[in-house]
Design a protein around this motif. Sequence first.
Motif, PDB file in Angstrom:
ATOM      1  N   UNK A  90      55.650 -44.562 123.769  1.00 46.24           N
ATOM      2  CA  UNK A  90      54.771 -45.084 124.814  1.00 46.24           C
ATOM      3  C   UNK A  90      53.719 -45.997 124.193  1.00 46.24           C
ATOM      4  N   UNK A  91      53.483 -47.147 124.872  1.00 49.44           N
ATOM      5  CA  UNK A  91      52.327 -47.987 124.559  1.00 49.44           C
ATOM      6  C   UNK A  91      51.460 -48.045 125.808  1.00 49.44           C
ATOM      7  N   UNK A  92      50.170 -47.829 125.627  1.00 47.30           N
ATOM      8  CA  UNK A  92      49.223 -47.715 126.722  1.00 47.30           C
ATOM      9  C   UNK A  92      49.578 -46.481 127.563  1.00 47.30           C
ATOM     10  N   UNK A  93      49.005 -46.368 128.763  1.00 51.85           N
ATOM     11  CA  UNK A  93      49.151 -45.112 129.502  1.00 51.85           C
ATOM     12  C   UNK A  93      49.101 -45.371 131.000  1.00 51.85           C
ATOM     13  N   UNK A  94      49.853 -44.560 131.764  1.00 50.93           N
ATOM     14  CA  UNK A  94      49.820 -44.579 133.223  1.00 50.93           C
ATOM     15  C   UNK A  94      49.203 -43.284 133.738  1.00 50.93           C
ATOM     16  N   UNK A  95      48.372 -43.406 134.774  1.00 55.47           N
ATOM     17  CA  UNK A  95      47.787 -42.207 135.374  1.00 55.47           C
ATOM     18  C   UNK A  95      48.861 -41.280 135.920  1.00 55.47           C
ATOM     19  N   UNK A  96      49.990 -41.840 136.372  1.00 53.07           N
ATOM     20  CA  UNK A  96      51.064 -41.026 136.944  1.00 53.07           C
ATOM     21  C   UNK A  96      51.843 -40.237 135.891  1.00 53.07           C
ATOM     22  N   UNK A  97      51.708 -40.620 134.620  1.00 57.78           N
ATOM     23  CA  UNK A  97      52.427 -39.932 133.526  1.00 57.78           C
ATOM     24  C   UNK A  97      51.436 -39.629 132.406  1.00 57.78           C
ATOM     25  N   UNK A  98      50.450 -38.777 132.681  1.00 55.17           N
ATOM     26  CA  UNK A  98      49.337 -38.618 131.735  1.00 55.17           C
ATOM     27  C   UNK A  98      49.680 -37.842 130.469  1.00 55.17           C
ATOM     28  N   UNK A  99      50.767 -37.077 130.485  1.00 58.54           N
ATOM     29  CA  UNK A  99      51.041 -36.162 129.371  1.00 58.54           C
ATOM     30  C   UNK A  99      52.042 -36.696 128.354  1.00 58.54           C
ATOM     31  N   UNK A 100      52.529 -37.911 128.521  1.00 58.79           N
ATOM     32  CA  UNK A 100      53.506 -38.428 127.584  1.00 58.79           C
ATOM     33  C   UNK A 100      52.839 -38.729 126.243  1.00 58.79           C
ATOM     34  N   UNK A 101      53.387 -38.224 125.142  1.00 63.22           N
ATOM     35  CA  UNK A 101      52.804 -38.538 123.837  1.00 63.22           C
ATOM     36  C   UNK A 101      53.093 -39.982 123.451  1.00 63.22           C
ATOM     37  N   UNK A 102      52.355 -40.479 122.468  1.00 65.84           N
ATOM     38  CA  UNK A 102      52.603 -41.839 122.005  1.00 65.84           C
ATOM     39  C   UNK A 102      53.991 -41.963 121.393  1.00 65.84           C
ATOM     40  N   UNK A 103      54.472 -40.890 120.790  1.00 65.65           N
ATOM     41  CA  UNK A 103      55.775 -40.919 120.143  1.00 65.65           C
ATOM     42  C   UNK A 103      56.411 -39.543 120.263  1.00 65.65           C
ATOM     43  N   UNK A 104      57.709 -39.517 120.540  1.00 66.21           N
ATOM     44  CA  UNK A 104      58.423 -38.238 120.672  1.00 66.21           C
ATOM     45  C   UNK A 104      59.747 -38.348 119.911  1.00 66.21           C
ATOM     46  N   UNK A 105      59.721 -38.047 118.638  1.00 62.13           N
ATOM     47  CA  UNK A 105      60.945 -38.085 117.856  1.00 62.13           C
ATOM     48  C   UNK A 105      61.164 -39.402 117.152  1.00 62.13           C
ATOM     49  N   UNK A 106      62.311 -39.481 116.468  1.00 59.70           N
ATOM     50  CA  UNK A 106      62.664 -40.657 115.678  1.00 59.70           C
ATOM     51  C   UNK A 106      63.881 -41.339 116.284  1.00 59.70           C
ATOM     52  N   UNK A 107      64.202 -42.531 115.776  1.00 63.40           N
ATOM     53  CA  UNK A 107      65.355 -43.270 116.262  1.00 63.40           C
ATOM     54  C   UNK A 107      65.924 -44.109 115.129  1.00 63.40           C
ATOM     55  N   UNK A 108      67.165 -44.498 115.305  1.00 65.94           N
ATOM     56  CA  UNK A 108      67.862 -45.361 114.367  1.00 65.94           C
ATOM     57  C   UNK A 108      67.678 -46.808 114.831  1.00 65.94           C
ATOM     58  N   UNK A 109      67.273 -47.720 113.961  1.00 63.70           N
ATOM     59  CA  UNK A 109      67.098 -49.122 114.386  1.00 63.70           C
ATOM     60  C   UNK A 109      68.355 -49.744 114.978  1.00 63.70           C
ATOM     61  N   UNK A 110      69.529 -49.174 114.677  1.00 66.52           N
ATOM     62  CA  UNK A 110      70.782 -49.752 115.168  1.00 66.52           C
ATOM     63  C   UNK A 110      71.228 -49.161 116.500  1.00 66.52           C
ATOM     64  N   UNK A 111      70.549 -48.132 117.004  1.00 65.37           N
ATOM     65  CA  UNK A 111      71.026 -47.483 118.223  1.00 65.37           C
ATOM     66  C   UNK A 111      70.572 -48.231 119.474  1.00 65.37           C
ATOM     67  N   UNK A 112      71.323 -48.114 120.577  1.00 65.60           N
ATOM     68  CA  UNK A 112      70.902 -48.738 121.842  1.00 65.60           C
ATOM     69  C   UNK A 112      69.586 -48.144 122.327  1.00 65.60           C
ATOM     70  N   UNK A 113      68.861 -48.923 123.121  1.00 65.74           N
ATOM     71  CA  UNK A 113      67.568 -48.473 123.623  1.00 65.74           C
ATOM     72  C   UNK A 113      67.331 -49.080 124.993  1.00 65.74           C
ATOM     73  N   UNK A 114      66.571 -48.373 125.800  1.00 62.61           N
ATOM     74  CA  UNK A 114      66.170 -48.844 127.129  1.00 62.61           C
ATOM     75  C   UNK A 114      64.658 -48.970 127.153  1.00 62.61           C
ATOM     76  N   UNK A 115      64.165 -50.079 127.685  1.00 62.91           N
ATOM     77  CA  UNK A 115      62.724 -50.305 127.813  1.00 62.91           C
ATOM     78  C   UNK A 115      62.357 -50.431 129.286  1.00 62.91           C
ATOM     79  N   UNK A 116      61.289 -49.742 129.675  1.00 62.09           N
ATOM     80  CA  UNK A 116      60.754 -49.816 131.041  1.00 62.09           C
ATOM     81  C   UNK A 116      59.271 -50.139 130.938  1.00 62.09           C
ATOM     82  N   UNK A 117      58.826 -51.145 131.679  1.00 61.34           N
ATOM     83  CA  UNK A 117      57.396 -51.391 131.803  1.00 61.34           C
ATOM     84  C   UNK A 117      56.981 -51.139 133.249  1.00 61.34           C
TER      85      UNK A 117
END
Length: 232
Positions: A96-123
Motif C-alpha cells: 500500500x502507498x498512502x491510505x484510504x479511510x475505507x481500508x484503515x487497517x491495511x499495512x504498508x507491506x504484507x509479505x514478499x514477492x518475486x520481481x518476475x511474478x504477475x501483479x495487479x495494481x488498483x488505485x
Amino acid sequence: MTIFTFHLAELRPTTTARALWKAPVGPSTPGLRYAECLALMRLGAPTVSPARMQLRRMAMFARWEDEAAVEKFLADHPLGRRLATGWHVRLQFLRRWSRLAALPDLPARAGAWDPAEPVVAVTLARMRLLEVPRFLKWGKPVERLVRDHPGTTLALAAMRPPRTISTFSVWRSVREMEAMVHGHSTVPDPDRHAAAMTERRRRDFHHEFATLRFRPLSEHGSWQGRSGIVPR
C-alpha cells in the motif's frame, strides 16, 4: 484469510446506476467488508465523451472475509449473480502507498514477492473537484502510458460521481510495473507517471488517494471475449 476481488461485467445501465448509488453492504451480504462500485471509463478517452462514463460496463472492487463469502455473493445476491456473468480476479494484498479511510487497517507491506511474478495494481482516489482540470492535464498522459504499455495485459479506469476515480491494471511482472512507475520503461515518454506524481506532491489533486498492489490468486469468467488475462 481476507481476500480482495475486482469484477467486470456488462450490465443494464439501471443496474449499474443502482450499484453506484448504493453498493452492497450489511446483513444482505455476509462476509463482505468493503465494496466500491464504479462505471468504466476508457483510458485516454476525450474528457467530454460517452467513453468517459460507461453505465453498461461496471466494475466492483471488494474486500471479503474469505473465498466462501465471494462464492455466496456470486450465487445468491442479485448484483452478485449479474457480476457472475462477467469476469473477476481474486487477489492477495501485498503493498500500500498512502491510505484510504475505507481500508484503515491495511499495512504498508504484507509479505514478499518475486520481481518476475504477475501483479495487479488498483488505485482509488477521492478528487478535489476544483483540481479536476489539473488532474486531467497530468493524468491523461499517464492513462495512455498504462493503456499502451507492453507490460500490461489489461488496463482500465472507472469512476463513481462526483469524486471517486479508480484505475485497474494487470501486469506481466512486478519488474515491468515498477519500471513504468519510475520512468524506466523502454516506451515513448517513459517519465509521464513519475512527472504526474511529482505534480501531485507539489499540490494534491485528491482528498485521499491510495495505490494498492496485489498478487492474483485466480481469475474467473471472461471479459469482452477474453479469458486468461492474468499471465501464468
